[in-house]
Motif scaffolding. Structure first.
Motif: not given
Length: 725
Positions: A91-104, A686-690
């Motif tokens: 069971r996939f809890l996360l599938k190819n998740v991407s993102g970014e967090a910046k200061p401020g 890999v259910d979802q591509g990057g």
């Protein structure tokens, strides 16, 4: 090894009465105590960070309190799967998740229940519990450099707010500051730092209020959440993670907490929180959002009106006067009310996920003003604290433990009342026993129930409290606030006066009522035996609390284990008649040793009325029938002391062994092919591509130009009901 009277400490302790198993247990306990006192001070970082390649700078500037180092976190193709051996499924809890967090900027991870919000937050914070069934992979960058573990100071605010209930808000922060900031030696500077935290987080009005718990009314839920933030902000973290910070709060308190997080982001922190379904005013505070559904990414980018515009390109329009957060939650949720709704909603959600993945709809987050990324400086190896740091921690923890134990009025009152009440009941049942033949059995029964009552009272109190306290200790130790040795020793010493008071109350009421051996020395020995037994039972409760995961489990295991010791306590089964395979249990039973000591104290020198030659004439004959003949009280005290040391040693080892372990992120090979990111995930996983790296930089305006393609047309028929007005 240190010597004691011409012998090693282990030899000296192991020679205190008994032999065989008892000597071995005493030797192990003594060795652990030597290690506890002679070991070095705590390292300046948690043990699980000892091999990291980052560090605080050597100049003290950036590491000073209040100084925030800007940190940008970028994650790509984070995949987390949970395998089930019984059904051989994954069971996939996360599938190819991407993102970014910046200061401020304040980043919110949103999605319906079970979408993977907390899992993603734990992965980014390095707080995902380790399990052989988990497989975690992906790329995590900190300020542009790959990092598989924490490369910065972080704060992690959990859903449950755990504190020492009897301390005030100011005292809680003061102890946290003293333990985490030992370089601030001036009390005035430390108080000023704490006062600033109280002011910045809106805790001034409740600064001198007790934190409280279920038994004692204290501060409100919103104030506890802000206090959690304040405790985490002591060390000036660069990144703040908050797991469901509004859970259990009313709308007003929830907004106040989110205002605090927004202010922290504006001060330069990188703030990442998971949140279920915020009110409109809370949603307006987010700078960026990440939308997840069933572990897959639906949207990642700026918050506000941008998500409405993005989903509007697909025909999903947010009606006026509708909370955007509610609109997004309805849009990406699966409706299980009927088979038709399940089919249509799943098709809509899968189409949105595919569209985001194929069209690389991850939008550039706005560049925060006045914040520049910095590469982390190389870290020196962890330096070991000075030896006097051990004693400094011990005295601080001793002060805190004493304040917690002595101020716990409701618990202490209940224990005192129960001690007196049980003594009155037993004293009434065994009222003024004489010296007839029948009184022999009465005396043995009274001494047995006295031993059982004392042990069970101490055990149940400890197992009911310690598992919750252990969660606080694990959290503080993970931040490197102190080591285990000072904590365990300080807790033991602080509870001695309180723990000794209740057996003394019990003995003072019961002894004269039952008219036990009426001499002052015998009364003193009676109280001493039950007091030592109480400490041993409390130590056993600590071991049970360190062994099991929750208070409920401890309440089930502790009394069950004590029942075994009661059966082999010397009254129900004679030690000489115990089967060989169980002979070790009476030697380890604190009930048996307490009962033996009480019987020796009571029956020695006692003479009974008799008429027949086969009657028991002296107390020594009664002791012979119990197989206690020829024994001494000091042997029982030594045996109880060995048992006490064994349980404390077992607690130490279990706390060391069961300290939280976190899943490590397996790096994928970054070969530029994000459609198949690395060789560690096969195609079935890999259910979802990057998203291609170039498409990550595609602005929102460019995406709107492509909204008329065939892929988007596939989604148009599945219009959200709220948008049909």
């Amino acid at each position: 090894m240190a010597s004691f009277g011409g012998k090693s400490i282990v030899d000296a302790v192991s020679g205190i009465g008994g032999n065989g198993v008892g000597r071995a247990l005493a030797a192990v306990a003594a060795a652990l105590l030597v290690r506890l006192f002679a070991g070095p001070g705590i390292a300046l970082q948690p043990e699980n960070e000892a091999d990291d390649d980052y560090a605080e700078p050597e100049d003290g500037g950036d590491s000073s309190p209040g100084k925030i180092r800007p940190v940008t976190i970028r994650w790509r193709n984070i995949t987390c799967s949970l395998s089930d051996k019984s059904s051989k499924s994954v069971r996939f809890l996360l599938k190819n998740v991407s993102g970014e967090a910046k200061p401020g900027r304040l980043l919110a991870i949103m999605g319906p229940s079970g979408s993977g919000k907390t899992t993603l937050l734990n992965v980014l914070a390095g707080q995902l519990g380790s399990s052989p069934r988990l497989h975690l992979s992906g790329l995590l960058e900190v300020n542009g450099k790959p990092s598989s573990s924490k490369a910065y100071k972080l704060a992690f605010v959990r859903q449950e707010d755990l504190f020492f209930s009897q301390l005030t808000v100011r005292e809680t922060l003061s102890f946290a500051a003293e333990l985490q900031l030992p370089h601030i030696s001036s009390a005035e500077d430390r108080d000023e730092y704490v006062n600033n935290l109280l002011l910045n987080l809106g805790l001034v009005s409740c600064a001198d209020s007790c934190v409280g718990d279920a038994k004692v009314r204290g501060i409100s839920g919103g104030e506890k959440k802000r206090l959690s933030l304040a405790c985490e902000l002591i060390a000036s973290p660069s990144v703040i993670f908050a797991d469901e910070p509004t859970t259990g709060l009313d709308a007003f308190q929830a907004e106040k907490v989110m205002e605090t997080l927004q202010k922290l982001a504006q001060d330069g922190h990188t703030v990442i929180c998971s949140i279920h379904q915020p009110r409109g005013s809370v949603y307006a505070k987010f700078d960026d959002i990440v939308l997840l559904t069933e572990g897959a990414l639906v949207y990642a980018g700026p918050a506000g009106k941008e998500p409405m515009s993005y989903f509007g390109n697909f025909g999903f329009l947010c009606p006026e006067q509708v909370n955007p957060a509610e609109f997004l939650a309805d849009l990406i949720s699966v409706d299980y009310s009927s088979s038709e709704s399940i089919y249509s909603s799943q098709k809509r959600v899968h189409a949105l996920v595919d569209a985001f993945s194929q069209r690389s709809s991850s939008v550039l987050y706005a560049t925060p003003l006045g914040i520049k990324d910095e590469t982390m400086r190389p870290r020196r190896k962890a330096m070991v604290g000075r030896k006097d740091g051990w004693w400094r921690q011990f005295f601080l923890l001793l002060k805190r433990a004493w304040m917690q134990a002595s101020r716990d009025g409701p618990t202490n009152k209940v224990r005192a009342r129960m001690s007196v009440a049980s003594a009155l009941i037993f004293g009434s049942v065994f009222w003024r026993m004489g010296k007839s033949q029948t009184s022999i059995q009465d005396r043995m029964g009274l001494l047995q129930v006295a031993a059982i009552n004392t042990a069970m009272a101490a055990l149940t109190k400890t197992v009911g409290v310690f598992p919750k306290e252990r969660a606080i200790v694990d959290r503080e130790r993970s931040k490197g606030s102190y080591s285990l040795g000072p904590y365990l020793l300080s807790k033991t010493i602080a509870e001695i006066p309180i723990g000794a008071a209740f057996p003394l109350m019990f003995g003072a009421v019961l002894y004269p009522m039952a008219r036990l051996n009426p001499t002052l020395s015998r009364f003193g020995k009676f109280c001493g035996i039950v007091t030592v037994e109480s400490f041993a039972a409390s130590a056993m409760g600590l071991t049970v609390g360190a062994m099991v995961p929750s208070t409920e489990a401890a309440m089930a295991v502790g009394p069950s284990l004590m029942t075994v010791f009661i059966v082999f306590g010397g009254y129900y089964v004679n030690a000489d008649n115990t089967p060989i395979i169980f002979r070790w249990i009476p030697r380890a039973s604190l009930i048996r040793w307490a009962f033996q000591g009480l019987c020796i104290n009571e029956f020695s020198g006692l003479e009974f009325d008799h008429q027949n030659s086969f009657d028991v004439q002296t107390g020594e004959q009664a002791l012979e029938r119990l197989s206690f003949g020829g024994k001494r009280i000091r042997e029982t005290i030594a045996a109880q002391s060995r048992i006490l040391m064994f349980w404390y040693s077992a607690t130490y080892l279990l706390l060391e062994k069961n300290k939280p372990k976190y899943q490590k992120l397996e790096h994928l090979h970054d070969d530029g092919d994000t459609e198949n990111p690395g060789e560690q995930l096969d195609e079935a996983e890999v259910d979802q591509g990057g998203q291609p790296e170039d498409d990550l930089k595609q602005p929102l305006e460019d995406q709107s130009k492509t909204s008329g393609s065939d892929e988007l047309d596939e989604i148009r028929p599945f219009v959200l009901e709220a948008g049909s007005k």
